[in-house]
Design a protein around this motif. Sequence first.
Motif, PDB file in Angstrom:
ATOM      1  N   ASN A   1      25.708  50.179  57.872  1.00  0.00           N
ATOM      2  CA  ASN A   1      27.008  49.815  57.770  1.00  0.00           C
ATOM      3  C   ASN A   1      27.628  49.426  59.456  1.00  0.00           C
ATOM      4  N   ALA A   2      27.296  50.333  60.544  1.00  0.00           N
ATOM      5  CA  ALA A   2      27.985  49.976  61.635  1.00  0.00           C
ATOM      6  C   ALA A   2      27.098  48.915  62.192  1.00  0.00           C
ATOM      7  N   SER A   3      26.024  48.486  62.133  1.00  0.00           N
ATOM      8  CA  SER A   3      25.200  47.461  62.687  1.00  0.00           C
ATOM      9  C   SER A   3      24.593  46.425  62.105  1.00  0.00           C
ATOM     10  N   ASP A   4      24.409  46.636  60.693  1.00  0.00           N
ATOM     11  CA  ASP A   4      23.496  45.838  59.988  1.00  0.00           C
ATOM     12  C   ASP A   4      22.227  45.897  60.229  1.00  0.00           C
ATOM     13  N   VAL A   5      21.852  47.057  60.924  1.00  0.00           N
ATOM     14  CA  VAL A   5      20.406  47.438  61.245  1.00  0.00           C
ATOM     15  C   VAL A   5      19.732  48.116  60.298  1.00  0.00           C
ATOM     16  N   VAL A   6      18.484  47.940  59.828  1.00  0.00           N
ATOM     17  CA  VAL A   6      17.978  49.043  58.822  1.00  0.00           C
ATOM     18  C   VAL A   6      17.092  49.629  59.988  1.00  0.00           C
ATOM     19  N   ASN A   7      17.250  51.121  60.110  1.00  0.00           N
ATOM     20  CA  ASN A   7      16.555  51.741  61.139  1.00  0.00           C
ATOM     21  C   ASN A   7      15.544  52.676  60.743  1.00  0.00           C
ATOM     22  N   PHE A   8      14.113  51.798  61.161  1.00  0.00           N
ATOM     23  CA  PHE A   8      13.111  52.426  60.288  1.00  0.00           C
ATOM     24  C   PHE A   8      12.881  53.668  61.306  1.00  0.00           C
ATOM     25  N   ALA A   9      13.490  54.143  62.496  1.00  0.00           N
ATOM     26  CA  ALA A   9      13.102  55.268  62.954  1.00  0.00           C
ATOM     27  C   ALA A   9      14.003  56.518  62.311  1.00  0.00           C
ATOM     28  N   GLN A  10      14.539  56.229  61.578  1.00  0.00           N
ATOM     29  CA  GLN A  10      15.191  57.263  60.484  1.00  0.00           C
ATOM     30  C   GLN A  10      14.391  58.481  60.273  1.00  0.00           C
ATOM     31  N   GLY A  11      13.209  58.361  60.029  1.00  0.00           N
ATOM     32  CA  GLY A  11      12.303  59.221  59.606  1.00  0.00           C
ATOM     33  C   GLY A  11      11.917  60.163  60.570  1.00  0.00           C
ATOM     34  N   GLU A  12      11.839  59.559  61.930  1.00  0.00           N
ATOM     35  CA  GLU A  12      11.385  60.260  63.052  1.00  0.00           C
ATOM     36  C   GLU A  12      12.505  61.206  63.277  1.00  0.00           C
ATOM     37  N   PHE A  13      13.688  60.932  63.047  1.00  0.00           N
ATOM     38  CA  PHE A  13      14.687  61.961  63.286  1.00  0.00           C
ATOM     39  C   PHE A  13      14.481  63.319  62.454  1.00  0.00           C
ATOM     40  N   VAL A  14      13.947  63.102  61.030  1.00  0.00           N
ATOM     41  CA  VAL A  14      13.639  64.054  60.338  1.00  0.00           C
ATOM     42  C   VAL A  14      12.670  65.262  60.911  1.00  0.00           C
ATOM     43  N   MET A  15      11.539  64.453  61.411  1.00  0.00           N
ATOM     44  CA  MET A  15      10.446  65.081  62.187  1.00  0.00           C
ATOM     45  C   MET A  15      10.898  65.683  63.434  1.00  0.00           C
ATOM     46  N   LEU A  16      11.953  65.073  64.365  1.00  0.00           N
ATOM     47  CA  LEU A  16      12.225  65.842  65.072  1.00  0.00           C
ATOM     48  C   LEU A  16      13.150  67.114  64.897  1.00  0.00           C
ATOM     49  N   GLY A  17      14.009  66.937  63.992  1.00  0.00           N
ATOM     50  CA  GLY A  17      14.710  68.332  63.612  1.00  0.00           C
ATOM     51  C   GLY A  17      13.863  69.420  63.336  1.00  0.00           C
TER      52      GLY A  17
END
Lengths: 290, 318
Positions: free
Chosen positions: A30-46
């Motif tokens: 919504n903020a940038s029209d970017v589909v962020n494929f790194a989203q899953g890496e945030f889960v891993m880092l958490g």
Amino acid sequence: MSELLQFLLSGVTVGAVYALVALGFTIIYNASDVVNFAQGEFVMLGGMITVMAYTAGAPLPLAALAAVLATAALGVAMNKLAIEPARGAPVVSLVIITIGASIFIRGAAQLVFGKQIHTFPAFSGDDPIRILGATILPQSLWVIAGSVAVFVGLWLFFTRTLLGRAVLATSNNRLAAQLVGINTPFVMTLSFAMSAGIGALAGVLVTPITMTSYDVGLAFALKGFAAAMLGGMGNPKGALVGGFLLGVLEGLTAGYISSQYKDAAAFIVILAVLFFLPQGLFGRKSTDRV
Amino acid sequence: MRLTPKSATLLALVVLIALAPVFFPSGFYYRVGALIFVNALAVTGIVILTGWAGQISLGHAGFAGIGAYACALAPVHWGIHPALAVLLGAAVSAVLAWLVGRPILRLKGYYLAVASLGMGILISMVLNNERELTRGPDGIEVPELGLRAVLKDAGLDLSNGQFWYFFCGIVLILGAWLALNLRDSATGRALRALHGSEVAARTVGMDVAKLKLQAFVISAVYASVSGSLLALQNKFITPDVAGFMHSVEMVTMAVLGGVGSVAGAIFGAAVLTLLPQVLTVFAEYEQLVLGLVMVLVMIFLREGVVPSILRKIRGSGE
């Protein structure tokens, strides 16, 4: 009957995680029209940072908080270093940047955390709770409650606070938002921080159930993305419903059809949605001005 | 005589493929060369799809998987000659691309990326799970193509590495030649026009959905043939050929070299095929470096390395 309930319960648990990942996608999209494929890496880092802090001796709540904050900071860094310099680039380039960033983060995680599988203890013990002949882990309740709480929090933020409305305005029309004095670069920063933090929270909540390793991110990204597509890209309500639906579908596939092909459910859903319902369940029909 | 860019590209490619072996210190380099050509062929398909028609595919490795397993399975199960199996794989890939692309490409936007992603992962899942047919993640042997023996009887005795180097090289030249011809044809011009502005293309009466579909089907055939060649030269194949990371690699190679040009595609394929060979010493850092390269190229050399350099050269000449 109890069998069906069992499949539903396990489906809702993973569905809650997919919903969190899908919410993360939605915020950045919504903020940038970017589909962020790194989203899953945030889960891993958490999950991973919590493991590291916990084994270093920090109490679990503190370790979890540190993981969410550190990942949010990383999300901001990713926006500043990789997304912002490429503003105005075609969508292909932005997709490749986020895929590149995800591969980079995975490579770095492999160096820092090693290749082993890690976990930490569940928040409220491992004694299953019995419901009508089926069982559910207390940690599953944490996961479900976590995703609902995040959704409600986001809803309040977007509808009741000035800052939240500024984010919505930016996603509607960036230039117009800039003209009325909204600090759009800050909105981008905030979106990446929130999105990464939510992803990390998903990782913290689910790791006691599924365990984690440096390479779990990709699967979460793809499933969360499927959930967001199912609900309608860019719609938070769609992300929540899409996540739970996808999880339940996966649970039922694993139970009744084949556990090998449970992962196929997500991708068959993607194709079916695109064939028959391209705007997703809650998406609006888009119109373009030429 | 002035060379057109098309003949210049082809001539450079022929000379490069023919002369490179002179500098090979050992036979191993034939194998690396053949791998570069196989990747470059698939990436040429991506150039047609992404560079000219403006669509992204994140599932092209699925077609490579179909091409590869057609060569592994068809000769054993149906007694089809491996050479015909290549065509069979290409045909199956083309039909599948048509079936998936037809409903998707009527939509505006980047839905093909998502649909192809789902399709590619489903293909790799089937290859991993249908153990009775594909033997699962451990991989399966692929029958010998048999052409090398024929050449030997005809008096041309090549080592295995040499044979695949030149064979893949010739297929790549053919593929590049076809792609460059397509570029200058009416269809190619129409494709590039719709990349410029879909609305304008539609206004002048182009069937935009059909053109995009054609590009997707053609690029699927390129990927399929590249998968077949990989399987045949390795004589062994695993489902990794159809994996998501392989799809990402293909797109990255295309974008790194310059997604609008065939020469760039071949350059990108060469760099990213060589990189892991160089990095074996730093195997630990391979992913780190690959990710970093992807991000940096996209930020600083948006059009890709080859077009950016060409622009520099032309710019300074003026």
